[in-house]
Scaffold this active site. Structure first.
Site, PDB file in Angstrom:
ATOM      1  N   GLU A 354      75.292-103.814 -41.598  1.00 48.04           N
ATOM      2  CA  GLU A 354      74.161-103.498 -42.488  1.00 48.04           C
ATOM      3  C   GLU A 354      73.654-104.758 -43.190  1.00 48.04           C
ATOM      4  OE1 GLU A 354      74.050-100.104 -44.993  1.00 48.04           O
ATOM      5  OE2 GLU A 354      75.089 -98.803 -43.568  1.00 48.04           O
ATOM      6  N   ASP A 499      82.130-101.040 -38.765  1.00 50.12           N
ATOM      7  CA  ASP A 499      82.040 -99.721 -39.408  1.00 50.12           C
ATOM      8  C   ASP A 499      81.871 -98.734 -38.259  1.00 50.12           C
ATOM      9  OD1 ASP A 499      81.370 -97.365 -40.621  1.00 50.12           O
ATOM     10  OD2 ASP A 499      79.655 -98.148 -41.737  1.00 50.12           O
ATOM     11  N   ASN A 501      82.333 -95.452 -38.422  1.00 47.13           N
ATOM     12  CA  ASN A 501      81.935 -94.117 -38.882  1.00 47.13           C
ATOM     13  C   ASN A 501      82.835 -93.017 -38.321  1.00 47.13           C
ATOM     14  OD1 ASN A 501      79.679 -94.170 -40.767  1.00 47.13           O
ATOM     15  ND2 ASN A 501      78.557 -95.213 -39.123  1.00 47.13           N
TER      16      ASN A 501
END
Length: 612
Positions: A354, A499, A501
Site C-alpha cells: 500500500e 499482506d 489478507n
C-alpha cells in the site's frame, strides 16, 4: 595497543571532514581577485548545452546553444547579451540621475556618454584562444577561461548540481528530517550538509560577541531579517529536539562527487518544528534494532503502511477509523511516523505494501536512502509495492515483477492452472478482474557474489469472501517464484513477504506451509456456490512463517487478526530473532489502529534471518 588504530582512524575521519569542508568552501566562495564561474552543462544525449554566468552589471545569464554550433556564434551571442546588459545598466543610471535632478532643481549639464562598444569575448584553453570554428561540444572544456571585456570566468563543465531539493512540510521534534534531493554529476555521499535553526527572539543579544555559535542573516528569507544559528549537525538527516519546537530550520547543501564541489544551495522549512506525539508503538521495538546486523544476518521487515488514497476517504474517517484523530490520518503527519519507524529498524530488507507512488518518491526514498537503503517500486493501480535493500550488503541483479491476472492469461507457466480455472467461468471472471501484483527482486551479496536471494513481495486480494481468489493468486505467485529461484537462478533461497489478507486458518496459509491444499477446502466456496471452483494445488517449496502466527498484525475497530507474514525458505535460512510486536496495551491505547502514535492499521513484522 588495539586502541591506537581506532584513534588514528578517528583522527583521519576528522581530518577528512575538515578537508572536505575546506574544499567545499573554496569551491563555493569567490575570494577577491579570483575568477567568476561560468557553468556549462553538456550531456551527450541532449542536442543543446547550457551556459550560465553573471555579467558585470549583476544580471545573470542562462543560455541554451546547440552542441554542434561553431563556438564563434555562441561568443557573438554572449557579446550581444553583455552589450544589452551594459545598455540597461546605463539607462537605469541615467534615469536615477534624472530623478535626482528633477527633485533638486537644475543641475549642470553633463555630456552624454559615448555609446558603449560590444565587448571583446574570447574563450581560452590552456592559455591559447580556442578557434571560433570549433564546435561548442568540444570548445567548452572544464578549466577553460571565458573572457568578456575585462572580466574572466573559469569554465566548470558538468559540476555537481542539485536538480531537486526540498524539505518536508510537516516537521516534528524527535522525528528525522530527510530532505528530498536529486543530483546531477554528483552523489549524496560526497555532498556536504549543514543544518541551521532560527535563533529565538533575543537569543542573538544574549549570545554576545564572544559566542561560538555561528549565526547570520538568512539570504533566502523574504524579509531578510531571520537570524540562524548552527545546530552542529553536518549530516544529511537532522532530528529536531524539543528545544527546536516553534523554530524553522534551514539546510545548506553543497553537491559533490568525490573530486569537486558544485554551487551551494540553501532552503528553509515552510513551517516551524512542532511537538511530537510522545511515545509511539514502535519505540520499544527499536531497542532491539539499534544497530545494523552483521554481514551474515538479514534483518527483514514486512509492513502494510496504509496508502494515503485509502486513509483520506470519507468512508475511512467515518466508518473504518472513526476513533482516529483526523490530523493523524493526514499524510504529512503519518509520513513522519513511518520514516522514524522504518529507519529505526536498521533493516537490510524492507518490503512494503500500500505504497502511494508519491510517498515512494517524495518520502520513503529520501528517508531510507539517507540510511543506506535503495528501493524499487511496482505500481498496482492506485498504489503499489516497494522493496528496499541495504546497499552495503546487497546489489540488485534483476527484477521479475508480474500482474497476477496478466501472467495467468499469457504465461505458459500457468497454462495448466488456467485450464482448471476455465471450468469455472464465474470464478475465472472474478479472478481475472483483480489488479493484484507480485514484486520479485533477485539480490546478490556484496561480500560473497555466490550468495544470491530471491525477495518476493505482494498484497493479495482483500475481500473477506475472496479466499478462492487468494488461493489462485498464491498458486501463480509460487509458480513464478519457483521459475525465478530454480530455473533462472538455480538453487537460490526465497524470502516472501506481504499482506496476504489470510489468517492461519485460511486455505492460502495452508497451501504455503503444508505444500498443498485439497480440492474440497472450504475456501473454494468462500463466496458461495455460484463462484465455486474446486482444484487441488501443490508446490515444492519448504516454507515457514519466520514470525510465527501472531494474534494479530491488523487491528481496526471491527476486526483484528494475523494477515501479514514473512515466509522463508527453511532449507537455506533460519530465524535468529523475531522483534517483539507492540503490546496489546500499546496497540489499544487509542482504541485501535491507526492512531496518533501508530501510522497504519497494520503492524510491521521484523525478524533477523541468517544463512544456514
Amino acid at each position: 595497543m588495539w586502541r591506537l588504530p581506532r584513534a588514528r582512524a578517528a583522527l583521519r575521519g576528522v581530518r577528512r571532514v575538515v578537508e572536505l569542508r575546506s574544499r567545499a568552501e573554496a569551491a563555493t566562495e569567490t575570494p577577491a581577485g579570483a575568477m567568476e564561474r561560468a557553468v556549462v552543462r553538456c550531456v551527450p544525449s541532449e542536442p543543446k548545452l547550457s551556459l550560465s554566468f553573471a555579467l558585470a552589471d549583476g544580471s545573470h545569464k542562462n543560455m541554451q546553444r546547440d552542441q554542434s554550433e561553431p563556438l564563434g556564434r555562441a561568443l557573438s551571442r554572449i557579446a550581444t547579451n553583455a552589450l544589452k546588459g551594459h545598455a540597461k545598466a546605463a539607462a537605469a543610471k541615467k534615469s536615477r540621475k534624472n530623478r535626482l535632478n528633477a527633485g533638486g532643481g537644475a543641475a549642470c549639464a553633463e555630456p552624454e556618454p559615448a555609446a558603449p562598444c560590444e565587448p571583446v569575448v574570447r574563450l581560452y584553453y590552456r592559455e591559447e584562444a580556442v578557434a571560433e570554428d570549433v564546435l561548442n561540444v568540444d570548445a567548452w572544456q572544464d578549466g577553460a577561461v571565458l573572457q568578456i571585456g575585462d572580466v574572466k570566468y573559469k569554465v566548470e563543465r558538468n559540476p555537481p548540481a542539485f536538480t531537486e531539493l526540498q524539505l518536508p512540510r510537516y516537521i516534528m521534534a524527535g522525528f528525522p528530517v530527510c530532505p528530498k534531493l536529486s543530483l546531477e554529476f554528483g552523489d549524496p555521499a560526497s555532498s556536504l550538509f549543514r543544518w541551521y535553526k532560527e535563533a529565538k527572539p533575543g537569543a542573538q543579544e544574549a549570545q554576545g560577541s564572544g559566542s561560538s555559535a555561528s549565526s547570520a542573516p538568512s539570504s533566502s528569507s523574504p524579509s531578510g531579517s531571520a537570524t540562524w544559528t548552527e545546530t552542529g549537525v553536518d549530516a544529511r538527516v537532522y532530528i529536531p529536539s524539543n528545544a527546536d519546537i516553534g523554530l524553522r530550520l534551514k539546510l545548506q547543501c553543497t553537491p559533490g562527487n568525490g573530486q569537486r564541489f558544485g554551487p551551494s544551495r540553501e532552503l528553509e522549512s515552510v513551517c516551524p518544528v512542532e511537538a511530537g506525539p510522545g511515545t509511539c508503538t514502535f519505540d520499544h521495538r527499536h531497542l532491539y534494532t539499534k544497530k545494523v546486523t552483521e554481514a551474515a544476518r538479514i534483518r527483514t521487515v514486512s509492513y502494510n503502511i496504509l496508502a494515503d488514497t485509502y486513509a483520506q476517504t470519507e468512508f475511512s474517517r467515518t466508518v473504518l477509523y472513526p476513533y482516529c484523530a483526523p490530523y493523524a490520518l493526514e499524510l504529512d503527519y503519518r509520513q513522519n511516523l513511518i520514516q522514524k519507524e522504518l529507519t529505526g529498524y536498521n533493516a537490510d530488507l524492507v518490503c512494503l505494501q500500500e505504497v502511494d507512488k508519491a510517498v515512494f518518491t517524495d518520502s520513503l526514498v529520501p528517508a531510507l536512502e539517507a540510511f543506506g537503503l535503495e528501493g524499487v517500486f511496482r505500481i498496482k493501480q492506485h498504489e503499489g509495492l516497494a522493496t528496499f535493500y541495504r546497499k552495503s550488503k546487497f546489489s540488485l541483479l534483476s527484477q521479475h515483477d508480474i500482474s497476477f491476472h496478466e501472467a495467468l492469461e499469457s504465461d505458459p507457466l500457468h497454462r495448466e492452472l488456467l485450464e482448471k480455472l476455465a471450468l469455472y467461468p464465474r470464478a475465472q471472471e472474478k479472478v481475472l478482474q483483480r489488479s493484484s501484483v507480485l514484486q520479485v527482486s533477485v539480490l546478490q551479496s556484496t561480500q560473497d557474489s555466490s550468495k544470491k536471494i530471491c525477495v518476493a513481495n505482494t498484497h493479495l486480494y482483500w475481500h473477506p469472501k475472496g479466499g478462492y481468489i487468494r488461493l489462485i493468486q498464491m498458486a501463480v505467485a509460487l509458480a513464478h517464484i519457483r521459475h525465478v529461484s530454480c530455473e533462472l537462478y538455480p538453487g537460490i533461497p526465497v524470502i516472501f513477504c506481504g499482506d496476504f489478507n489470510s489468517t492461519p486458518s485460511a486455505g492460502m496459509y495452508h497451501l504455503v506451509i503444508k505444500g498443498s491444499v485439497p480440492e474440497d477446502h472450504e475456501d473454494w466456496t468462500s463466496n458461495g456456490e455460484e463462484e465455486r471452483c474446486n482444484m487441488a494445488l501443490t508446490h515444492l517449496f519448504k516454507l515457514r512463517s519466520a514470525c510465527g502466527e501472531p494474534a494479530y498484525t491488523n487491528y481496526v475497530g471491527g476486526f483484528h487478526g494475523c494477515l501479514d507474514y514473512i515466509f522463508i525458505d527453511s532449507n537455506a535460512l533460519e530465524v535468529e530473532q523475531v522483534i517483539p510486536l507492540p503490546s496489546h496495551e500499546e496497540v489499544t491505547t487509542h482504541q485501535a489502529l491507526p492512531s496518533v502514535s501508530h501510522p497504519s492499521d497494520h503492524i510491521a513484522l521484523v525478524c533477523d534471518l541468517k544463512w544456514k
